[in-house]
Design a protein around this motif. Structure first.
Motif, PDB file in Angstrom:
ATOM      1  N   PHE A 199       3.686  12.986   4.061  1.00  0.00           N
ATOM      2  CA  PHE A 199       2.397  12.298   4.064  1.00  0.00           C
ATOM      3  C   PHE A 199       1.288  13.227   4.558  1.00  0.00           C
ATOM      4  CE2 PHE A 199      -0.820  10.027   6.503  1.00  0.00           C
ATOM      5  CZ  PHE A 199      -1.270   9.095   5.584  1.00  0.00           C
ATOM      6  N   PHE A 200       1.560  13.948   5.619  1.00  0.00           N
ATOM      7  CA  PHE A 200       0.548  14.824   6.211  1.00  0.00           C
ATOM      8  C   PHE A 200       0.243  16.016   5.306  1.00  0.00           C
ATOM      9  CE2 PHE A 200       2.646  12.651   9.729  1.00  0.00           C
ATOM     10  CZ  PHE A 200       1.562  12.139  10.413  1.00  0.00           C
ATOM     11  N   ILE A 201       1.272  16.546   4.665  1.00  0.00           N
ATOM     12  CA  ILE A 201       1.065  17.680   3.767  1.00  0.00           C
ATOM     13  C   ILE A 201       0.284  17.246   2.532  1.00  0.00           C
ATOM     14  CG2 ILE A 201       2.221  19.405   2.333  1.00  0.00           C
ATOM     15  CD1 ILE A 201       4.527  19.336   4.358  1.00  0.00           C
ATOM     16  N   SER A 202       0.589  16.060   2.031  1.00  0.00           N
ATOM     17  CA  SER A 202      -0.095  15.553   0.842  1.00  0.00           C
ATOM     18  C   SER A 202      -1.556  15.216   1.130  1.00  0.00           C
ATOM     19  CB  SER A 202       0.624  14.300   0.327  1.00  0.00           C
ATOM     20  OG  SER A 202      -0.075  13.723  -0.764  1.00  0.00           O
ATOM     21  N   SER A 203      -1.860  14.889   2.379  1.00  0.00           N
ATOM     22  CA  SER A 203      -3.217  14.442   2.704  1.00  0.00           C
ATOM     23  C   SER A 203      -4.244  15.556   2.575  1.00  0.00           C
ATOM     24  CB  SER A 203      -3.251  13.877   4.125  1.00  0.00           C
ATOM     25  OG  SER A 203      -2.987  14.905   5.059  1.00  0.00           O
ATOM     26  N   GLU A 237       4.655  14.693  -3.211  1.00  0.00           N
ATOM     27  CA  GLU A 237       3.652  13.694  -3.576  1.00  0.00           C
ATOM     28  C   GLU A 237       4.258  12.581  -4.427  1.00  0.00           C
ATOM     29  OE1 GLU A 237       0.406  15.746  -5.380  1.00  0.00           O
ATOM     30  OE2 GLU A 237      -0.366  16.518  -3.479  1.00  0.00           O
ATOM     31  N   ASP A 238       5.128  12.927  -5.364  1.00  0.00           N
ATOM     32  CA  ASP A 238       5.782  11.905  -6.199  1.00  0.00           C
ATOM     33  C   ASP A 238       6.633  10.975  -5.344  1.00  0.00           C
ATOM     34  OD1 ASP A 238       4.601  12.904  -8.450  1.00  0.00           O
ATOM     35  OD2 ASP A 238       6.337  14.106  -9.070  1.00  0.00           O
ATOM     36  N   GLY A 239       7.281  11.538  -4.316  1.00  0.00           N
ATOM     37  CA  GLY A 239       8.116  10.720  -3.443  1.00  0.00           C
ATOM     38  C   GLY A 239       7.295   9.709  -2.647  1.00  0.00           C
ATOM     39  N   LEU A 240       6.071  10.057  -2.340  1.00  0.00           N
ATOM     40  CA  LEU A 240       5.210   9.145  -1.578  1.00  0.00           C
ATOM     41  C   LEU A 240       4.750   7.952  -2.408  1.00  0.00           C
ATOM     42  CD1 LEU A 240       2.971  11.696   0.372  1.00  0.00           C
ATOM     43  CD2 LEU A 240       4.740  10.218   1.339  1.00  0.00           C
ATOM     44  N   LYS A 241       4.764   8.098  -3.739  1.00  0.00           N
ATOM     45  CA  LYS A 241       4.312   7.003  -4.605  1.00  0.00           C
ATOM     46  C   LYS A 241       5.267   5.817  -4.561  1.00  0.00           C
ATOM     47  CE  LYS A 241       1.898  10.129  -7.766  1.00  0.00           C
ATOM     48  NZ  LYS A 241       1.832  10.697  -9.136  1.00  0.00           N
ATOM     49  N   LYS A 270      -4.152  10.412  -0.096  1.00  0.00           N
ATOM     50  CA  LYS A 270      -5.168  11.031  -0.938  1.00  0.00           C
ATOM     51  C   LYS A 270      -6.587  10.608  -0.568  1.00  0.00           C
ATOM     52  CE  LYS A 270      -2.672  13.749  -3.157  1.00  0.00           C
ATOM     53  NZ  LYS A 270      -2.813  15.177  -2.798  1.00  0.00           N
ATOM     54  N   ASN A 271      -6.715   9.593   0.266  1.00  0.00           N
ATOM     55  CA  ASN A 271      -8.047   9.113   0.656  1.00  0.00           C
ATOM     56  C   ASN A 271      -8.328   9.261   2.147  1.00  0.00           C
ATOM     57  OD1 ASN A 271      -9.212   7.716  -1.886  1.00  0.00           O
ATOM     58  ND2 ASN A 271      -7.114   6.947  -1.783  1.00  0.00           N
ATOM     59  N   LEU A 272      -7.293   9.512   2.907  1.00  0.00           N
ATOM     60  CA  LEU A 272      -7.422   9.557   4.356  1.00  0.00           C
ATOM     61  C   LEU A 272      -7.466  11.006   4.833  1.00  0.00           C
ATOM     62  CD1 LEU A 272      -7.322   7.908   7.058  1.00  0.00           C
ATOM     63  CD2 LEU A 272      -4.885   8.350   7.054  1.00  0.00           C
ATOM     64  N   SER A 273      -8.607  11.420   5.338  1.00  0.00           N
ATOM     65  CA  SER A 273      -8.712  12.778   5.871  1.00  0.00           C
ATOM     66  C   SER A 273      -8.208  12.791   7.307  1.00  0.00           C
ATOM     67  CB  SER A 273     -10.168  13.255   5.840  1.00  0.00           C
ATOM     68  OG  SER A 273     -10.275  14.509   6.470  1.00  0.00           O
ATOM     69  N   ILE A 319       0.848  -1.191   0.000  1.00  0.00           N
ATOM     70  CA  ILE A 319       0.000   0.000   0.000  1.00  0.00           C
ATOM     71  C   ILE A 319       0.888   1.246   0.000  1.00  0.00           C
ATOM     72  CG2 ILE A 319      -1.827   1.247   1.205  1.00  0.00           C
ATOM     73  CD1 ILE A 319      -2.603  -1.365   2.551  1.00  0.00           C
ATOM     74  N   ALA A 320       0.810   2.014  -1.070  1.00  0.00           N
ATOM     75  CA  ALA A 320       1.629   3.222  -1.188  1.00  0.00           C
ATOM     76  C   ALA A 320       1.107   4.307  -0.257  1.00  0.00           C
ATOM     77  CB  ALA A 320       1.633   3.715  -2.628  1.00  0.00           C
ATOM     78  N   LEU A 321       2.034   5.027   0.352  1.00  0.00           N
ATOM     79  CA  LEU A 321       1.651   6.118   1.250  1.00  0.00           C
ATOM     80  C   LEU A 321       0.886   7.203   0.500  1.00  0.00           C
ATOM     81  CD1 LEU A 321       4.836   6.563   3.484  1.00  0.00           C
ATOM     82  CD2 LEU A 321       2.764   5.249   3.942  1.00  0.00           C
ATOM     83  N   TYR A 322       1.193   7.357  -0.774  1.00  0.00           N
ATOM     84  CA  TYR A 322       0.499   8.369  -1.572  1.00  0.00           C
ATOM     85  C   TYR A 322      -0.995   8.039  -1.659  1.00  0.00           C
ATOM     86  CZ  TYR A 322      -1.019  11.118  -5.591  1.00  0.00           C
ATOM     87  OH  TYR A 322      -1.698  11.975  -6.413  1.00  0.00           O
TER      88      TYR A 322
END
Length: 257
Positions: free
Chosen positions: A173-177, A204-208, A99-102, A92-95
């Motif tokens: 992760f937190f900033i991308s969320s 965001e690319d790094g999280l992928k 993007k789905n976890l608020s 499961i990618a962190l990205y």
């Protein structure tokens, strides 16, 4: 020279009775008129408070609908994510999670200004139906419980949930969320604003290419279970408050002043 004094002629007892009756009637009519006026004032005030109280209940219901509308998609996602976390072969990618976890929470606050005003001023006495008073009190107690549950959920979010996540997820992760939220936060200060805009896509690319670790899976799944439990209890409380609010509005509409 003789002075003649006018002698006082005693009244007939019937005249005394007539004067007493007239005086008694005047006083009684005065009391009756005052009671009628006071009753009309109480009726008018009761009608005003009831209309304002119904508006207050309506505001609570609107907020409840908003909170549930925000929470239900999250609850469904959390449930599916918990099952996915159980399968350690599933990367499961962190990205994808970000993007789905608020990471924000939607809280219910009971609007009870009119009720408190009625209670503190003694205006609840204008409503003569004791069953309706009990129904109003019961509604407010349920709404207070729902607010407390919502507050407890918020406390857990900031004191436990966030604390556990920050130990196992990178800051990116937190900033991308929540980019819009963090964009506003980073806009406070010129350097932060530039960094946010410049490095958003890079982060965001790094999280992928980063995946949740086995250790983080266990902790994250446990936290999700606790959070979904809080959410289910909160949604159940809010639903009960809304139902009681609808019943109360119906009773207030049929109340005879």
């Amino acid at each position: 020279m003789e002075v003649h004094h006018k002698h006082h002629v005693p009244k007939n007892w019937k005249e005394y009775i007539t004067e007493f009756i007239m005086l008694f009637a005047a006083v009684s009519i005065g009391f009756l008129a005052e009671n009628i006026r006071e009753h009309q004032v109480e009726q008018n005030r009761a009608a005003e408070f009831i209309d304002m109280f119904k508006t207050e209940i309506g505001k609570n219901e609107h907020l409840i609908d908003s909170v549930i509308k925000q929470d239900m998609p999250l609850l469904n996602y959390y449930d599916s994510l918990m099952y996915a976390l159980r399968d350690k072969k599933n990367k499961i990618a962190l990205y994808d999670i970000s993007k789905n976890l608020s990471l924000w929470i939607y809280r219910f606050a009971n609007d009870k200004r009119i009720f408190d005003q009625m209670k503190n001023s003694g205006s609840l006495r204008y409503i003569k139906n004791t069953e309706l008073i009990d129904q109003i009190t019961e509604y407010e107690m349920e709404a207070d419980v729902a607010e407390f549950r919502s507050f407890t959920q918020e406390q857990d979010q900031w004191l436990n949930y966030w604390d556990k996540l920050k130990n196992h997820f990178p800051a990116d992760f937190f900033i991308s969320s929540n980019p819009p939220v963090y964009a506003k936060l980073f806009s406070i200060g010129d350097v932060g604003k530039v960094l946010q805009k410049k490095h958003q896509k890079e982060m965001e690319d790094g999280l992928k290419d980063k995946y949740i670790s086995d250790e983080a899976r266990e902790i994250f799944a446990s936290e999700l279970f606790q959070r979904t439990t809080f959410m289910r209890i909160s949604i159940a409380n809010l639903t009960r408050v809304k139902n009681k609010g609808n019943e109360l509005i119906e009773a207030l509409n049929h109340y005879q002043h």
